[in-house]
Each structure stands twice: as C-alpha cells, then as structure tokens.
Scaffold this motif. Structure first.
Motif, PDB file in Angstrom:
ATOM      1  N   ALA A 385       0.828  -1.207   0.000  1.00 53.39           N
ATOM      2  CA  ALA A 385       0.000   0.000   0.000  1.00 53.39           C
ATOM      3  C   ALA A 385       0.864   1.260   0.000  1.00 53.39           C
ATOM      4  CB  ALA A 385      -0.933  -0.012   1.215  1.00 53.39           C
ATOM      5  N   VAL A 386       1.955   1.238   0.752  1.00 51.45           N
ATOM      6  CA  VAL A 386       2.846   2.410   0.791  1.00 51.45           C
ATOM      7  C   VAL A 386       3.485   2.635  -0.572  1.00 51.45           C
ATOM      8  CG1 VAL A 386       4.991   3.294   1.767  1.00 51.45           C
ATOM      9  CG2 VAL A 386       3.267   2.275   3.261  1.00 51.45           C
ATOM     10  N   ASN A 387       3.905   1.571  -1.212  1.00 49.67           N
ATOM     11  CA  ASN A 387       4.495   1.721  -2.545  1.00 49.67           C
ATOM     12  C   ASN A 387       3.484   2.261  -3.548  1.00 49.67           C
ATOM     13  OD1 ASN A 387       6.991   0.751  -1.681  1.00 49.67           O
ATOM     14  ND2 ASN A 387       6.447  -1.381  -2.122  1.00 49.67           N
ATOM     15  N   ALA A 388       2.203   1.892  -3.350  1.00 45.32           N
ATOM     16  CA  ALA A 388       1.177   2.343  -4.286  1.00 45.32           C
ATOM     17  C   ALA A 388       0.917   3.834  -4.186  1.00 45.32           C
ATOM     18  CB  ALA A 388      -0.124   1.561  -4.049  1.00 45.32           C
ATOM     19  N   VAL A 389       1.114   4.402  -3.004  1.00 44.14           N
ATOM     20  CA  VAL A 389       0.828   5.835  -2.824  1.00 44.14           C
ATOM     21  C   VAL A 389       2.115   6.653  -2.741  1.00 44.14           C
ATOM     22  CG1 VAL A 389      -1.355   5.350  -1.662  1.00 44.14           C
ATOM     23  CG2 VAL A 389       0.731   5.585  -0.309  1.00 44.14           C
ATOM     24  N   ARG A 390       3.231   6.085  -3.141  1.00 49.10           N
ATOM     25  CA  ARG A 390       4.507   6.778  -2.976  1.00 49.10           C
ATOM     26  C   ARG A 390       4.553   8.070  -3.777  1.00 49.10           C
ATOM     27  NH1 ARG A 390       9.517   3.263  -4.486  1.00 49.10           N
ATOM     28  NH2 ARG A 390       8.750   2.165  -2.636  1.00 49.10           N
ATOM     29  N   ALA A 391       4.072   8.045  -5.023  1.00 49.94           N
ATOM     30  CA  ALA A 391       4.149   9.242  -5.856  1.00 49.94           C
ATOM     31  C   ALA A 391       3.302  10.379  -5.282  1.00 49.94           C
ATOM     32  CB  ALA A 391       3.701   8.910  -7.283  1.00 49.94           C
ATOM     33  N   ILE A 392       2.106  10.058  -4.793  1.00 45.32           N
ATOM     34  CA  ILE A 392       1.241  11.100  -4.216  1.00 45.32           C
ATOM     35  C   ILE A 392       1.876  11.675  -2.961  1.00 45.32           C
ATOM     36  CG2 ILE A 392      -1.042  11.574  -3.287  1.00 45.32           C
ATOM     37  CD1 ILE A 392      -1.019  11.060  -6.232  1.00 45.32           C
ATOM     38  N   ALA A 393       2.466  10.831  -2.124  1.00 40.47           N
ATOM     39  CA  ALA A 393       3.104  11.322  -0.904  1.00 40.47           C
ATOM     40  C   ALA A 393       4.289  12.222  -1.232  1.00 40.47           C
ATOM     41  CB  ALA A 393       3.541  10.152  -0.033  1.00 40.47           C
ATOM     42  N   ASP A 394       5.080  11.854  -2.262  1.00 35.01           N
ATOM     43  CA  ASP A 394       6.219  12.701  -2.646  1.00 35.01           C
ATOM     44  C   ASP A 394       5.728  14.044  -3.166  1.00 35.01           C
ATOM     45  OD1 ASP A 394       7.968  10.756  -1.902  1.00 35.01           O
ATOM     46  OD2 ASP A 394       8.225   9.920  -3.924  1.00 35.01           O
ATOM     47  N   THR A 395       4.684  14.034  -3.953  1.00 34.72           N
ATOM     48  CA  THR A 395       4.145  15.293  -4.473  1.00 34.72           C
ATOM     49  C   THR A 395       3.658  16.193  -3.352  1.00 34.72           C
ATOM     50  OG1 THR A 395       3.463  14.162  -6.508  1.00 34.72           O
ATOM     51  CG2 THR A 395       2.439  16.288  -6.030  1.00 34.72           C
ATOM     52  N   ALA A 396       3.014  15.610  -2.324  1.00 37.18           N
ATOM     53  CA  ALA A 396       2.502  16.394  -1.196  1.00 37.18           C
ATOM     54  C   ALA A 396       3.575  16.710  -0.176  1.00 37.18           C
ATOM     55  CB  ALA A 396       1.358  15.642  -0.509  1.00 37.18           C
ATOM     56  N   LEU A 422      -5.997  -0.249   3.112  1.00 37.96           N
ATOM     57  CA  LEU A 422      -4.797   0.492   3.515  1.00 37.96           C
ATOM     58  C   LEU A 422      -4.488   1.619   2.537  1.00 37.96           C
ATOM     59  CD1 LEU A 422      -2.576  -2.531   4.640  1.00 37.96           C
ATOM     60  CD2 LEU A 422      -3.832  -0.927   6.098  1.00 37.96           C
ATOM     61  N   ARG A 423      -4.656   1.372   1.234  1.00 38.46           N
ATOM     62  CA  ARG A 423      -4.421   2.445   0.265  1.00 38.46           C
ATOM     63  C   ARG A 423      -5.388   3.601   0.486  1.00 38.46           C
ATOM     64  NH1 ARG A 423      -4.221  -1.764  -3.691  1.00 38.46           N
ATOM     65  NH2 ARG A 423      -6.245  -1.048  -4.466  1.00 38.46           N
ATOM     66  N   ASN A 424      -6.641   3.278   0.704  1.00 45.28           N
ATOM     67  CA  ASN A 424      -7.632   4.331   0.938  1.00 45.28           C
ATOM     68  C   ASN A 424      -7.303   5.132   2.196  1.00 45.28           C
ATOM     69  OD1 ASN A 424      -9.193   3.794  -1.324  1.00 45.28           O
ATOM     70  ND2 ASN A 424     -10.496   2.323  -0.246  1.00 45.28           N
ATOM     71  N   LEU A 425      -6.905   4.448   3.282  1.00 43.99           N
ATOM     72  CA  LEU A 425      -6.567   5.153   4.527  1.00 43.99           C
ATOM     73  C   LEU A 425      -5.339   6.030   4.333  1.00 43.99           C
ATOM     74  CD1 LEU A 425      -7.193   2.359   7.209  1.00 43.99           C
ATOM     75  CD2 LEU A 425      -8.738   4.177   6.477  1.00 43.99           C
ATOM     76  N   LEU A 426      -4.336   5.533   3.635  1.00 36.41           N
ATOM     77  CA  LEU A 426      -3.131   6.332   3.409  1.00 36.41           C
ATOM     78  C   LEU A 426      -3.434   7.529   2.510  1.00 36.41           C
ATOM     79  CD1 LEU A 426      -0.544   3.457   2.926  1.00 36.41           C
ATOM     80  CD2 LEU A 426      -0.578   5.128   4.789  1.00 36.41           C
ATOM     81  N   ALA A 427      -4.226   7.312   1.445  1.00 35.65           N
ATOM     82  CA  ALA A 427      -4.583   8.428   0.576  1.00 35.65           C
ATOM     83  C   ALA A 427      -5.403   9.467   1.327  1.00 35.65           C
ATOM     84  CB  ALA A 427      -5.363   7.904  -0.629  1.00 35.65           C
ATOM     85  N   PRO A 567      10.861   8.947   5.331  1.00 32.87           N
ATOM     86  CA  PRO A 567       9.566   9.122   4.689  1.00 32.87           C
ATOM     87  C   PRO A 567       9.357   8.164   3.544  1.00 32.87           C
ATOM     88  CG  PRO A 567      11.060  10.865   4.009  1.00 32.87           C
ATOM     89  CD  PRO A 567      11.767  10.095   5.068  1.00 32.87           C
ATOM     90  N   ALA A 568       8.080   7.949   3.249  1.00 35.84           N
ATOM     91  CA  ALA A 568       7.659   7.214   2.063  1.00 35.84           C
ATOM     92  C   ALA A 568       6.469   7.932   1.489  1.00 35.84           C
ATOM     93  CB  ALA A 568       7.300   5.769   2.422  1.00 35.84           C
ATOM     94  N   ALA A 569       6.040   7.583   0.286  1.00 31.61           N
ATOM     95  CA  ALA A 569       4.938   8.276  -0.363  1.00 31.61           C
ATOM     96  C   ALA A 569       3.924   7.272  -0.843  1.00 31.61           C
ATOM     97  CB  ALA A 569       5.465   9.119  -1.531  1.00 31.61           C
ATOM     98  N   GLU A 570       2.749   7.784  -1.226  1.00 31.17           N
ATOM     99  CA  GLU A 570       1.686   6.912  -1.680  1.00 31.17           C
ATOM    100  C   GLU A 570       0.827   7.628  -2.691  1.00 31.17           C
ATOM    101  OE1 GLU A 570      -0.995   5.837   1.298  1.00 31.17           O
ATOM    102  OE2 GLU A 570      -1.673   7.857   1.661  1.00 31.17           O
ATOM    103  N   ALA A 571       0.105   6.858  -3.526  1.00 29.89           N
ATOM    104  CA  ALA A 571      -0.830   7.439  -4.484  1.00 29.89           C
ATOM    105  C   ALA A 571      -1.886   6.421  -4.829  1.00 29.89           C
ATOM    106  CB  ALA A 571      -0.087   7.872  -5.763  1.00 29.89           C
ATOM    107  N   PHE A 572      -3.132   6.713  -4.393  1.00 29.10           N
ATOM    108  CA  PHE A 572      -4.288   5.903  -4.775  1.00 29.10           C
ATOM    109  C   PHE A 572      -5.537   6.705  -4.505  1.00 29.10           C
ATOM    110  CE2 PHE A 572      -7.588   2.720  -4.285  1.00 29.10           C
ATOM    111  CZ  PHE A 572      -7.358   1.937  -5.396  1.00 29.10           C
TER     112      PHE A 572
END
Length: 609
Positions: A385-396, A422-427, A567-572
């Motif tokens: 889940a963290v890998n899936a939202v990594r790009a969104i987290a980096d952008t934010a 988990l993706r939904n909660l992280l996003a 840090p890590a990032a996420e995107a979903f």
C-alpha cells in the motif's frame, strides 16, 4: 484447632451458603419485580389491602372489647347495688366492733349467693357469676387486720378508697386462683350499718369476655386472610386482563422487529386494548409498506447504478482509446491543446476509478461479494500500500513512518481487499495531513491483528462522527483533493472490514489530526473482543476534558514518541472524509475495555524510500 472451632466451621459454611442463596433469590425477585407489571400490581394490592384489613381489624376488635367491658361493668354495678341492699338488711342491728362480726359477714354473704328476689336474680344473670367480699375497712380485729369475709386481699388498695369514701368504684385486676392467673372485674360499693359504713366488693371473672374476644380475634384473622386471598385473586385476574394483551403486543412487536413483518396483534372486543391493537396493526402495516417501498427503491437504485456502470464501460473504452491517441501525439499540438489532452486523460482516469467503485458498491449492496481467504502477512500488505501511494506522498511532501514488529503478523484475510483498505486510509491521510508525517503502526495478539494510520493534519470537527463513512461525503468541500478520490473509498473500506468480521474505526480532534484503526480477527469466524492497538493513539495529549459531543474516542494519556522514520509516499484514489464512530463487522461497536489497551507487539522503525 480446638474442638469447638472444628464444630463451628460447618455452621459458618452453611450460614454463608444460606446468605448466598438468600441474596440470589432476592436478586431474582428484584429482576422479576422490574420486569413484571402483573407482579407489581398484585403485590401492591396485597400490601394496601393488608394495611386496610389490619386497621379495620384493630378498630373492630377495640370496639367490640370496649362494648363487652361497658356492658359487663353496667351489669356488675347493678348487681353490686342490689347486693348492697341485701347485705344492709342482713346487718341491721349488728355492732360492727364485736369480735363475732366476721361470722355475721359470712352469713350476709351466704345470703347473696343463695336464691333471692327476682330482681336480684335478673341482675345476677346479667352480670354473671361473682365472688362477694364484705369488709370493715376502718375497723380492726384482735389480730390488727380489718374484719372481712371473702378474699379481701384480692381487692387492690386503690379500689378500697372509693367505698370507704362512700362512692362506687370499679377496677380490673388479675388475681391468682389455684395457681392460675384470672382477670377480675371488681366493683366496690358502700354498705350502711347501725354505726358506720361497711364495704362490699364483688369480684366478677372476665373469662367469658376473654373467650368472646379471642373468638372475635380469630374470626377477624381468618376473615382477613380469606379477604386478602380473594383480593389477590381478583387483582391477579383483573391485571391479567390488561397485562396479557400488552404482553402479547410486546411479543408481536419483538417478532416484527426481528423482520417478521406479517406479524399482527389479535383484536378482541372494542375496548381500549382493542383500539390499541388496531392502532398497532395499522402502524405495522404502514411500516411494512414503507419498508417494501424502500427495498424496491434500493433494488432499483442498485440495478440502475450497476446498469449505468456497465453501459458506460463500452463508450468509456472508446473514449479512452481516442484520448490515449491524442495524449501520445500531444507534443505535436499547440500548448493549450496539449494541456487539454492531459486534463482529458486525468479525468478519464478518475472516471474509470469512479465506475469501478460504483460497481464495487453495487456488488457489496447486493451481498454477492465473497472473500478469497488466505494466510497473509499484514506487514507485506502495508508495504504494498505504501508503494502504491509513494508518488502522491512525494508530491505532497508527506513522510510515511512505519512502525512494524520484527515478527510476522499473519491472519486469514483477503489480501486484495485489505490492501485496498490500507491504500484508501493512506490516501485519506495524505489529503488531510497538511504535509506532516503519517504514522503507520501494526500489532497483533492471540486473537486479532490491527493497523493504525495516524496523520497530524486538520483533524475532525465535532458532529462529523456519524458522517465519516458516508458515501460521497467530504469533511471540507472547499479543499482540493490530491488523490482525485471518488468519495467512495472509506465506504468501500468499511464494507470490506465488515466482510472480514473486523472493525474500521476513526478518531479525530480539530487541528490535532486523525487516526483510523483497522482490526481483523486472526481466523475467519472468530469474534473480536478487543484490539491490539489503542484508540485514541498514545501520542495524543488532550487539550481539554473530553466533551459529550466530541467527535473522537475518549483520549488517553500521551506516550513517548517513536524515533524518526524515513519518509515514504503513496498514491491511490481515496476518500478525504474522516470521523470517529467505531464500526465492527457485525455493525456493533467494539468493547470499551479494549480502548486504551497497550499494543501487543513492540514495533520497529522502518525506512521506506
């Protein structure tokens, strides 16, 4: 141990058992008293009737006793006056000071006990048997005592003063007769003689009156008991006529609440209870019709959503193909047209995600979704889940800190659904985290596994607790979404958690962030009783005492913060709404005892790049 102490031990044990049994019976009676209207009415009627019967019995007994004594006293006084006349005739010419006075007294008393005039016989029959005493209270014989005939010692000193002073006196006194205590009514009258007055006392036994009083008491007691039994039966009968229809209506209402919508209360007669049954049946019929209408509307809505989603697939595919062609050739277009092509592709991505979520919701509403259970490590799903939202987290610019235990955290679950939760909660945390770090914790115990996603952003305002998992709800509609969410992420996550028999709970405080906790049983079919992770989170320090309307779980004391994590990032696509009401897989809130329980596993800090 002494012999006496050894003998006392069984007695103490039996006494304790008796007290325990009495306490148990009292508790059972109290519970039945609270739950039974009929019992309360019958016992209350008995208590009030007992008080009335007791007061009435006391009044009747007192009145009858007083009337018996008054009649006896009047007859005794008449008998004493009649006897005084007889004694006066017998003592005419007697010198009271002579030593032979006692013999003349006995002769006069014998005249009283022998048959005489009709008037005397009538008075004697009315007053009953008596024992006469004749005495000269002012004189003294050779022994220094007052000359007398009869049991003069049975006459109380207080009564002797009345005849000696020339008046009639009465008194009730108890005397000994052959070792038996006998209650006497004693009447004293003055008797004239040739020199100075004498005193005549008549002792009337009250045995007959006592027997009459005992009979009256027994009659009143038996009559009172019979009356109480009759009143209890009447109260029970009358109460049953009211309670039975109400009890029947309660049973029908319970079955109606369980989903048996065809249940109705039988209507008997035309009284108030019958009208109540008619009103209940009308209400039940109205509710049944409305429920059927809602079910039909829900089915129509789900069918419409499903049909529209499926029908939009074909044109969407065509539009997607054309958009991909345009997007691939965007460098050949002017600047404005190239930007429009990129926006078109982004909105198509969002539209496809929305269609996917709508189809998922329709399947969940229809109850056709099934779990694909397998033994999985929750830590691995967190990494995915963290890998899936990594790009969104980096952008934010949001860092994700993982607090994972060193050992495997396994459970029987559907990995695809849990990873989606988990993706939904992280996003959701990225959307509302204000760029501050997000903490992800994983823990387990013998019965459950849990993961929390904690942000330190805008938090949750009071009153938003009931709205957190509502479809298409947003905490702040004016906020821009970074994830392009559809507004259905948390709703789908909640249904996924319920399919696993788990809980998805939320907590938040204004300007102090929010925390979502997912708790799952280790084995499917196990019932959750607690969570390995606490909610509110340990790092929360309450600013003020919890308010009743606070949209968050009751805060606990703060705990030391963990060391920094990379840090890590996420995107979903996720749902930005938040709230606090805990929800379990069966729709019930978790046990309050698990709130504040310390994590079962001590997590390790992990860097995610």
């Amino acid at each position: 141990m002494s012999y006496d102490a050894w003998l006392a031990r069984p007695a103490v044990r039996y006494a304790r058992r008796g007290l325990a049994e009495a306490r148990r019976q009292w508790v059972a009676f109290g519970e039945r008293w609270r739950r039974s209207l009929q019992l309360r009415v019958v016992i209350s009627t008995l208590a009030l009737s007992l008080a009335v019967v007791f007061v009435l019995g006391m009044v009747l007994e007192t009145e009858i006793t007083e009337r018996l004594l008054a009649t006896k006293t009047q007859a005794a006084i008449a008998q004493a006056e009649s006897s005084a006349l007889v004694v006066e005739r017998e003592l005419t010419g007697v010198n009271p000071g002579a030593d032979a006075l006692e013999g003349r007294f006995r002769s006069a008393l014998n005249k009283l006990t022998s048959p005489g005039s009709d008037q005397q016989d009538a008075a004697s029959s009315a007053a009953g048997a008596f024992q006469p005493v004749l005495a000269d209270g002012t004189g003294r014989d050779s022994t220094g005592n007052a000359p007398s005939a009869g049991p003069y010692n049975d006459v109380p000193e207080a009564l002797r003063r009345y005849p000696e002073n020339g008046t009639i006196g009465t008194m009730i006194n108890t005397v000994d007769r052959d070792g038996t205590r006998t209650t006497m009514l004693i009447v004293g009258v003055p008797v004239s003689s040739s020199s100075h007055p004498l005193q005549l006392y008549l002792l009337f036994p009250l045995t007959a009156e006592q027997r009459t009083t005992s009979v009256v008491q027994s009659t009143l007691l038996v009559g009172g008991v019979v009356l109480l039994v009759l009143l209890a039966g009447i109260a029970n009968l009358v109460t049953r006529q009211v309670v039975l229809p109400v009890r029947q209506a309660a049973e029908v209402a319970g079955r109606f609440a369980d989903g048996k919508l065809d249940e109705r209360v039988p209507v008997v007669g035309e009284d108030e209870v019958a009208r109540l049954a008619e009103s209940f049946n009308e209400m039940a019929a109205s509710i049944q019709d409305q429920i059927h209408q809602l079910e039909e509307f829900g089915q129509l809505q789900r069918r419409f959503t499903s049909d529209v989603s499926h029908e939009l697939r074909t044109p969407l595919t065509t539009v997607r193909m054309a958009a991909d062609v345009l997007h691939a050739s965007r460098e050949q277009f002017p600047g404005g047209l190239a930007r429009s092509t990129e926006l078109l592709v982004d909105e198509l991505d969002r539209f496809e995600a929305l269609l996917g979520d709508l189809l998922e919701i329709s399947r969940l509403d229809a109850g056709v979704e099934e779990l694909t259970e397998e033994e999985a490590d929750l830590r691995v799903l967190v990494h995915h889940a963290v890998n899936a939202v990594r790009a969104i987290a980096d952008t934010a610019g949001t860092a994700i800190e993982l607090r994972l235990p060193d050992h495997a955290v396994t459970a029987e679950l559907d990995a695809r659904r849990i990873e989606r939760i988990l993706r939904n909660l992280l996003a959701n945390a990225i959307d509302h985290g204000e760029g501050l770090p997000i903490e992800v914790r994983v823990a387990s115990d013998d019965h459950a596994v849990a993961v929390t996603v904690r942000d330190h952003g805008v938090g949750l305002r009071p009153g938003e607790a009931e709205l957190v998992f509502t479809r298409f709800w947003r905490a702040d509609p004016s906020r821009n979404r970074r994830t392009g969410g559809t507004g259905l992420g948390l709703s789908i996550s909640l249904e996924d958690a319920r399919l696993h028999g788990g809980w998805l709970e939320a907590w938040g405080e204004p300007d102090q962030g929010a925390c979502f906790r997912l708790t799952l049983p280790r084995r499917q079919g196990w019932e959750l009783t607690g969570s390995p992770l606490e909610l509110p989170p340990a790092d929360f320090t309450p600013v003020e005492a919890a308010r009743p309307d606070r949209a968050g779980a009751a805060p606990v004391g703060a705990a030391p913060a963990e060391a920094e994590a990379r840090p890590a990032a996420e995107a979903f696509p996720g749902e930005p709404g938040r709230g606090t009401p805990p929800v379990g897989g069966n729709g019930q809130p978790p046990a309050a005892a698990e709130r504040g329980a310390a994590p079962a596993d001590e997590p390790t800090r992990e860097e995610v790049g």
